[in-house]
Design an enzyme around this catalytic site. Structure first.
Site, PDB file in Angstrom:
ATOM      1  N   LYS A 116       0.812  -1.217   0.000  1.00 48.84           N
ATOM      2  CA  LYS A 116       0.000   0.000   0.000  1.00 48.84           C
ATOM      3  C   LYS A 116       0.848   1.271   0.000  1.00 48.84           C
ATOM      4  O   LYS A 116       0.514   2.251  -0.657  1.00 48.84           O
ATOM      5  CB  LYS A 116      -0.957  -0.030   1.191  1.00 48.84           C
ATOM      6  CG  LYS A 116      -2.070  -1.058   1.051  1.00 48.84           C
ATOM      7  CD  LYS A 116      -3.042  -0.961   2.220  1.00 48.84           C
ATOM      8  CE  LYS A 116      -4.251  -1.846   1.989  1.00 48.84           C
ATOM      9  NZ  LYS A 116      -3.921  -3.260   1.834  1.00 48.84           N
ATOM     10  N   GLU A 200      -3.233   6.456   8.067  1.00 51.95           N
ATOM     11  CA  GLU A 200      -3.962   7.453   7.289  1.00 51.95           C
ATOM     12  C   GLU A 200      -4.994   8.164   8.156  1.00 51.95           C
ATOM     13  O   GLU A 200      -5.457   7.614   9.163  1.00 51.95           O
ATOM     14  CB  GLU A 200      -4.690   6.792   6.109  1.00 51.95           C
ATOM     15  CG  GLU A 200      -3.785   6.255   5.041  1.00 51.95           C
ATOM     16  CD  GLU A 200      -4.553   5.657   3.884  1.00 51.95           C
ATOM     17  OE1 GLU A 200      -3.950   5.516   2.810  1.00 51.95           O
ATOM     18  OE2 GLU A 200      -5.747   5.340   4.043  1.00 51.95           O
ATOM     19  N   HIS A 235     -14.733  -3.743   8.851  1.00 52.52           N
ATOM     20  CA  HIS A 235     -14.052  -3.350   7.620  1.00 52.52           C
ATOM     21  C   HIS A 235     -14.235  -4.375   6.497  1.00 52.52           C
ATOM     22  O   HIS A 235     -13.475  -4.367   5.524  1.00 52.52           O
ATOM     23  CB  HIS A 235     -12.557  -3.114   7.878  1.00 52.52           C
ATOM     24  CG  HIS A 235     -12.275  -2.067   8.900  1.00 52.52           C
ATOM     25  ND1 HIS A 235     -12.549  -0.730   8.700  1.00 52.52           N
ATOM     26  CD2 HIS A 235     -11.761  -2.158  10.163  1.00 52.52           C
ATOM     27  CE1 HIS A 235     -12.202  -0.045   9.772  1.00 52.52           C
ATOM     28  NE2 HIS A 235     -11.741  -0.892  10.669  1.00 52.52           N
ATOM     29  N   ARG A 292      -7.229  -8.191  -8.768  1.00 48.58           N
ATOM     30  CA  ARG A 292      -7.930  -9.461  -8.993  1.00 48.58           C
ATOM     31  C   ARG A 292      -9.395  -9.170  -9.246  1.00 48.58           C
ATOM     32  O   ARG A 292      -9.836  -8.021  -9.167  1.00 48.58           O
ATOM     33  CB  ARG A 292      -7.806 -10.356  -7.756  1.00 48.58           C
ATOM     34  CG  ARG A 292      -8.273  -9.654  -6.460  1.00 48.58           C
ATOM     35  CD  ARG A 292      -8.266 -10.577  -5.273  1.00 48.58           C
ATOM     36  NE  ARG A 292      -8.425  -9.873  -4.012  1.00 48.58           N
ATOM     37  CZ  ARG A 292      -9.569  -9.462  -3.500  1.00 48.58           C
ATOM     38  NH1 ARG A 292     -10.684  -9.657  -4.186  1.00 48.58           N
ATOM     39  NH2 ARG A 292      -9.627  -8.841  -2.341  1.00 48.58           N
TER      40      ARG A 292
END
Length: 669
Positions: A116, A200, A235, A292
């Site tokens: 990431k 973040e 999540h 994917r």
């Protein structure tokens, strides 16, 4: 085009790929673990190869064995599905070196987007909007804490190599950071073999909107519009829909072009998803790219009429994209519900067990269907602790969102699963909330609607009890070939005929009486409240109930069609209003039984102990976190059932736990 492909996955995605390949005239090879010897994906393929033990690390993550199976069977290409090796750049590279086509992007693209922090740097260079945060390589916990303080709380810790909600925690205050970081790192190393994280800013009331992209080997790339996946728990997505409610044509084009720019920045080929966090005012930020096919791809198929798996196979074979951007259109609205074996009332704790009853609404497997069910299980199969808890995906399509919502509720009402806990009733409540029906969407919807979603009664007791009585009478009539009211062992000289039933909901018992007067209709009494009762039973499972108010003939009469399924003494009732399970207690059989012991800390399901938060001699309070276990690819914190003192630890970190295993002994403080 390929003559034979190997599917390096299991469950519904393997069945889905096999169905498309068969339609295209392509032979398929399944791989399976010892736990999946009789699984549906094995039966769906032309050939199958055993590759190892039940745990994924011993089978579906063993890419050397998978490649060997491809070579041994003559498969020219490998479809990785999603999960397992689908985003493993090492596997994609090994396929390329072995001369086997990996049906997905090149290893370089997976590597670039898989980390990431690296992907954020690439997106910044490509001009894609980013959320403020720290994406650096220095993983010193003190530095990460300082960066979180600098960004400002709340912040989101995310596993750099992760996905699917694993290794992710929202931290609302500075004092919560250290514990959340440790938990994220443990979960990340267990799931991905890499404990690096990024930090973040946690966007308030964010929407999760993702763009389906597709690239080919000729350098062309298109976006197939958006999906709104804002409804999440832990999540992980619960409900997904396409197109996103409230999306303007201008914002759709802006997000689509940003997604294509992201894909082209890494030379992307095949199906991929660029995920964005969107503010309520429409501003959006790049979150990650899943390299994917996504679990929720059927809603995109439903609104476009395209088979994305077919596109994958054609692009992997070197063919150009079937359509240009200008040729793509949206038609109607689609919603997908993820049906999982889990207990929403217990923090969505995954469940295991046998699918004793598995009945779906009328459906088809076509790309655009009013109702579609994608599943890899059938009645009698089991949900094991080795893999994730998803039972099926239920997808509905309508001309507009209102019609899709109506079809979703009707399809969920007709979904009957008995044998383990599922989230079907929760999904119905979730789709019926004011927030979801009104398209007031954000990732906090479930928490915001807690009052409507949790602690809600199922089917009303009077209807559930009437259904259980109808089931019992129908079973008696079938086995004894006689009207139960005409039996000679119930002799009476005068008065009404009375039958008594002892029904229980958990620890609560209900007094049920069925009375047949010498004249008039039968009367059912539920805890002293009476209603007239009539039933037409087509079988011991299907009954038409006619219930009425006893104050006047026909007053308030209701006609309700119900389905009943017995499992031992438990009878599960399904009706349009909901479902319920009652226990028809055999009082004599249970005579002398004592109450089960309480106040013990036990494993709620099979798994591995990954952390002990107390030691022998510690005093603990009810609700205090005592241990952390890993099961079905997620961490679960186990809390103390009462105040007390830890007398003895019965397991060590790393030990495997069986369902119901007592982790430690508590004594009075």
């Amino acid at each position: 085009m390929f003559k034979k492909i190997l599917i390096a996955n299991r469950g519904e995605i393997a069945c889905r790929v096999a169905a498309t390949a068969r339609r295209m005239g392509i032979q398929t090879v399944a791989v399976y673990s010892e736990a999946d010897a009789r699984a549906q994906h094995v039966l769906a393929c032309d050939e199958a190869v055993l590759i190892g033990g039940p745990a994924p690390r011993d089978s579906y993550l063993q890419w050397e064995r998978i490649l060997a199976a491809a070579k041994a069977t003559g498969a020219q290409a490998i479809h990785p599905g999603y999960g397992f090796l689908s985003e493993n750049e090492g596997f994609a590279q090994a396929c390329a070196e072995a001369g086997v086509v990996f049906i997905g992007p090149p290893a370089s693209a997976i590597l670039a987007m898989g980390l990431k922090a690296e992907s954020k740097r690439l997106m910044e260079a490509a001009g894609v909007p980013l959320v403020p945060g720290y994406h650096g390589a220095d993983q010193d916990p003190a530095l990460l804490k300082r960066e979180a303080d600098r960004i400002g709380y709340p912040v989101l810790i995310k596993a750099s190599a992760g996905g699917g909600g694993k290794g992710m925690r929202a931290v609302m205050a500075a004092e919560e950071f250290d514990a959340a970081l440790a938990s994220c790192k443990r979960e990340a190393i267990n799931s991905f073999g890499d404990d690096a994280v990024l930090i973040e800013r946690y966007v308030q009331r964010p929407r999760h909107i993702e763009i389906q992209v597709f690239g080919d080997t000729q350098g062309d790339c298109v976006y197939l519009f958006e999906r709104d996946c804002s409804v999440q728990r832990r999540h992980q997505k619960v409900l997904e829909e396409a197109p996103a409610p409230g999306m303007t044509a201008e914002r759709r084009r802006e997000m689509g072009e940003a997604a294509v720019a992201a894909a082209k920045a890494v030379g992307y080929v095949g199906a991929g998803t660029v995920e964005f966090i969107a503010e309520q005012d429409g501003r959006f930020y790049f979150m990650e790219m899943n390299t994917r096919l996504q679990v929720e791809h059927p809603v995109t198929e439903a609104i476009t009429g395209l088979d994305l798996v077919e596109w994958q196979l054609r692009v992997a074979a070197g063919q150009p994209l079937p359509l240009k951007q200008s040729e793509l259109r949206i038609h109607g609205h689609a919603i997908e519900a993820r049906i999982c074996a889990e207990n929403p009332e217990a923090g969505f704790l995954p469940a295991t067990g046998s699918l004793d009853v598995l009945r779906w609404p009328a459906h088809s497997s076509f790309v655009r269907s009013d109702v579609r069910v994608d599943t890899g299980v059938v009645e009698g199969d089991a949900i094991s602790p080795y893999y994730d808890s998803m039972v099926a995906k239920l997808i509905v399509w309508g001309e507009d969102r209102a019609q899709a919502l109506a079809r979703l509720d009707a399809a969920l009402a007709q979904t009957h699963i008995v044998g383990l806990q599922t989230n079907v009733a929760f999904l119905r409540r979730c789709a019926a909330t004011q927030s979801f029906t009104g398209a007031d969407l954000d990732t906090g919807l479930i928490e915001r609607e807690r009052a409507a979603l949790f602690g809600q009664p199922g089917l009303p007791l009077d209807v559930a009890a009437a259904a259980v009585v109808a089931h019992s009478l129908a079973l008696e009539a079938r086995t004894q070939d006689a009207d139960p009211w005409s039996r000679r062992d119930g002799f009476r000289l005068t008065g009404d005929a009375v039958r008594r039933f002892d029904l229980a909901e958990g620890a609560t018992h209900h007094e049920i009486q069925l009375r047949r007067p010498q004249r008039g209709a039968m009367v059912l009494s539920v805890n002293g409240v009476e209603q007239t009762f009539a039933v037409d039973s087509a079988s011991p499972e299907r009954h038409v109930l006619l219930l009425g108010n006893c104050e006047g003939e026909g007053l308030g009469q209701r006609r309700i069609t119900v389905q009943t399924y017995a499992r031992g003494e438990d009878v599960t009732v399904f009706a349009p209003q909901g479902s319920a399970t009652l226990t028809e207690v055999d009082v004599i059989a249970h005579a002398g039984e004592g109450a089960p012991s309480a106040g013990r800390l036990t494993a709620p399901m099979p798994g591995k102990l990954v952390a002990l938060l107390v030691k022998a001699g510690d005093a603990v309070k009810a609700g205090q976190a005592l241990a952390v276990m890993e099961a079905m690819k997620m961490e679960h914190t186990l809390n103390s059932p009462r105040d007390g003192k830890v007398a003895e630890l019965l397991y060590a970190v790393g030990d495997q736990l069986s369902d119901g295993a007592e982790l430690l002994r508590l004594e009075e403080a």
